[in-house]
Design an enzyme around this catalytic site. Structure first.
Site, mmCIF file in Angstrom:
data_model
loop_
_atom_site.group_PDB
_atom_site.id
_atom_site.type_symbol
_atom_site.label_atom_id
_atom_site.label_comp_id
_atom_site.label_asym_id
_atom_site.label_seq_id
_atom_site.Cartn_x
_atom_site.Cartn_y
_atom_site.Cartn_z
ATOM 1 N N SER A 101 -16.178 46.425 84.860
ATOM 2 C CA SER A 101 -17.314 46.627 85.757
ATOM 3 C C SER A 101 -17.259 45.594 86.872
ATOM 4 C CB SER A 101 -18.623 46.494 84.977
ATOM 5 O OG SER A 101 -19.723 46.326 85.848
ATOM 6 N N ARG A 150 -3.161 96.244 98.931
ATOM 7 C CA ARG A 150 -2.910 94.813 99.121
ATOM 8 C C ARG A 150 -4.103 94.207 99.835
ATOM 9 N NH1 ARG A 150 1.170 92.349 101.985
ATOM 10 N NH2 ARG A 150 1.866 94.156 103.153
ATOM 11 N N ARG A 154 4.005 83.740 78.884
ATOM 12 C CA ARG A 154 5.110 83.585 79.830
ATOM 13 C C ARG A 154 5.625 84.949 80.316
ATOM 14 N NH1 ARG A 154 8.110 78.661 80.144
ATOM 15 N NH2 ARG A 154 7.329 77.035 78.756
ATOM 16 N N LYS A 183 -18.335 44.687 79.968
ATOM 17 C CA LYS A 183 -18.130 46.129 79.828
ATOM 18 C C LYS A 183 -16.653 46.512 79.758
ATOM 19 C CE LYS A 183 -20.680 49.322 81.321
ATOM 20 N NZ LYS A 183 -21.191 50.370 82.220
ATOM 21 N N ASN A 215 -15.325 50.286 80.039
ATOM 22 C CA ASN A 215 -15.694 51.698 80.138
ATOM 23 C C ASN A 215 -14.564 52.615 79.661
ATOM 24 O OD1 ASN A 215 -18.265 51.184 81.399
ATOM 25 N ND2 ASN A 215 -17.151 50.683 83.269
#
Length: 446
Positions: free
Chosen positions: A282, A321, A186, A288, A290
């Protein structure tokens, strides 16, 4: 499909973090730039760098101004950065006497970079909170399954027994380090940018450092040793942290994808569908389910790993720059932040709803017919005969056990008269080493 699924309504439940994406919206970006310009005027007024009444007038106008993004579009296209159009639009809203002191001694990059840092400060708060939630959820899961024995796999092959609690502790451990890393970086990330045209603050005479330090204090940011226009390591470090976090979450997702295969069946994504329809369903195979959230974790990890080199490329800045590398950050860093926040959202949902099949874990252990405990047998025999002989004997018995379908410990008991308690040795719970202490070491750090 949208240009980016991160901005897509169709894919919003998978990849979009609306809360975090708002921080990077055009409207929020303009608001942060206004915040920086107002803070600059206030501190310069207090220090007597510009007339105090001009500073008050600028602050008042900027406080009540909401600039339409469309008003800055053409100017941004012409200048390659929105600040010149922003300053012109603001000056048109105030009297000439005050307007001439707006943006006093600053350059466009000062405003854009400091606005970005303020945005990242807000993003870091969200990231820290969501990371902590995932840490606590993993701690609970590890504690709950510290004694759930399962197969440990190396190079995707069955190796030795372990517990699911230790596996989860291994998922958790890097997140604890990421929490520490975020706290440490930080001070290097949340740094004000104020250097003027080439980083010398020459327009402010001898008061440049005074203004820079006051601006940092006003915005609650750190003060750099020198303006960091071409020193982009802080942003690259943060991008690296984002990739580390999603990489660690991706490891969790990858493990769960593999463990939830039907042939393994040790875990399963639980919870309700995020939208309409069956979760993980599916279009053509009703059986199924998943592993959707797990796959998103893997995808986000690979996406951030792909974007990270862009931030490393942006370290190559021209002279005092640059332009092209600066724009490269705009294309990459917001995506990485959003992907990380979304990954943490999916990770928490996944961890809190994970269905663990301890019975299947045990049955997968028994499939090997004791072969998984060949190392244990070798070390037990090594107490009674030279270890090379013990290794040779166990290896021979492994071949016989595999061919006959008998348990390795039964085969060893038949061909060896060493006083080994083969009945006790065949229980995987007796070959877990210091698993409990390892879990405790991780959980004590939470």
């Amino acid at each position: 499909m949208a240009v980016s699924p991160l901005d897509s309504t169709l894919f919003q439940l998978l990849f979009s973090g609306r809360e975090i994406a708002k921080l990077f919206s055009d409207e929020a970006t303009v608001a942060q730039m206004l915040r920086v310009e107002a803070a600059l005027a206030r501190v310069q007024g207090r220090l007597g760098v510009i007339p105090e009444e001009a500073a008050d007038a600028i602050d008042a106008v900027l406080f009540e101004t909401v600039l339409p993004v469309s008003e800055l579009t053409d100017g941004t296209g012409d200048a390659g950065v929105p600040v010149p159009a922003l300053v012109a639009a603001l000056r048109s809203r105030m009297d000439t006497d005050a307007g001439q002191y707006l943006h006093w001694g600053a350059t466009s990059q000062d405003i854009v970079d400091t606005a970005l840092v303020l945005t990242l400060a807000s993003a870091a708060e969200v990231l820290e909170m969501r990371l902590e939630h995932s840490i606590q959820a993993l701690k609970s899961l590890a504690e709950r399954h510290r004694a759930t024995v399962m197969v440990a796999r190396t190079r995707s092959q069955q190796a030795l027994p372990m517990t699911f609690g230790l596996k989860v502790a291994n998922w958790l451990s890097p997140l604890l380090r990421h929490r520490t890393r975020l706290a440490e970086l930080r001070s290097r990330l949340l740094v004000v940018q104020f250097g003027g045209a080439v980083g010398t603050l020459s327009a402010l005479g001898g008061r440049g450092l005074e203004v820079m330090e006051a601006l940092a204090a006003e915005l609650k940011l750190q003060t750099p040793a020198v303006p960091w226009h071409t020193q982009r390591d802080g942003l690259a470090e943060f991008a690296g942290w984002l990739s580390l976090v999603t990489g660690s979450l991706g490891k969790i997702g990858q493990d769960i994808v593999l463990m939830s295969q039907n042939e393994v069946g040790e875990v399963r994504e639980g919870g309700q569908a995020l939208g309409e329809g069956a979760r993980g369903g599916s279009s053509t195979m009703p059986q199924k389910s998943n592993p959707v959230s797990s796959e998103v974790l893997v995808t986000s990890a690979r996406n951030n790993a792909t974007l990270l080199p862009a931030l490393h490329q942006a370290l190559l800045q021209e002279h005092e720059r640059g332009g092209a590398a600066w724009q490269l950050e705009w294309l990459s860093l917001p995506q990485m932040v959003v992907s990380t926040v979304v990954s943490l959202k999916h990770a928490l949902y996944l961890i809190e709803n994970l269905e663990v099949n301890a019975k299947r874990m045990r049955s997968n252990l028994e499939i090997s017919n004791g072969l998984m405990l060949a190392e244990a047998a070798t070390f037990a025999l090594a107490e009674h005969l030279p270890r090379p002989e013990a290794q040779t004997l166990v290896k021979q018995c492994c071949h016989e056990a595999a061919a006959s379908g008998l348990n390795l410990m039964d085969v060893l008991a038949e061909c060896c008269d060493a006083p080994v308690d083969w009945t006790q040795l065949r229980d995987p719970e007796h070959y877990l080493g210091v698993t409990d202490q390892l879990i405790d070491r991780v959980l004590s750090s939470v």
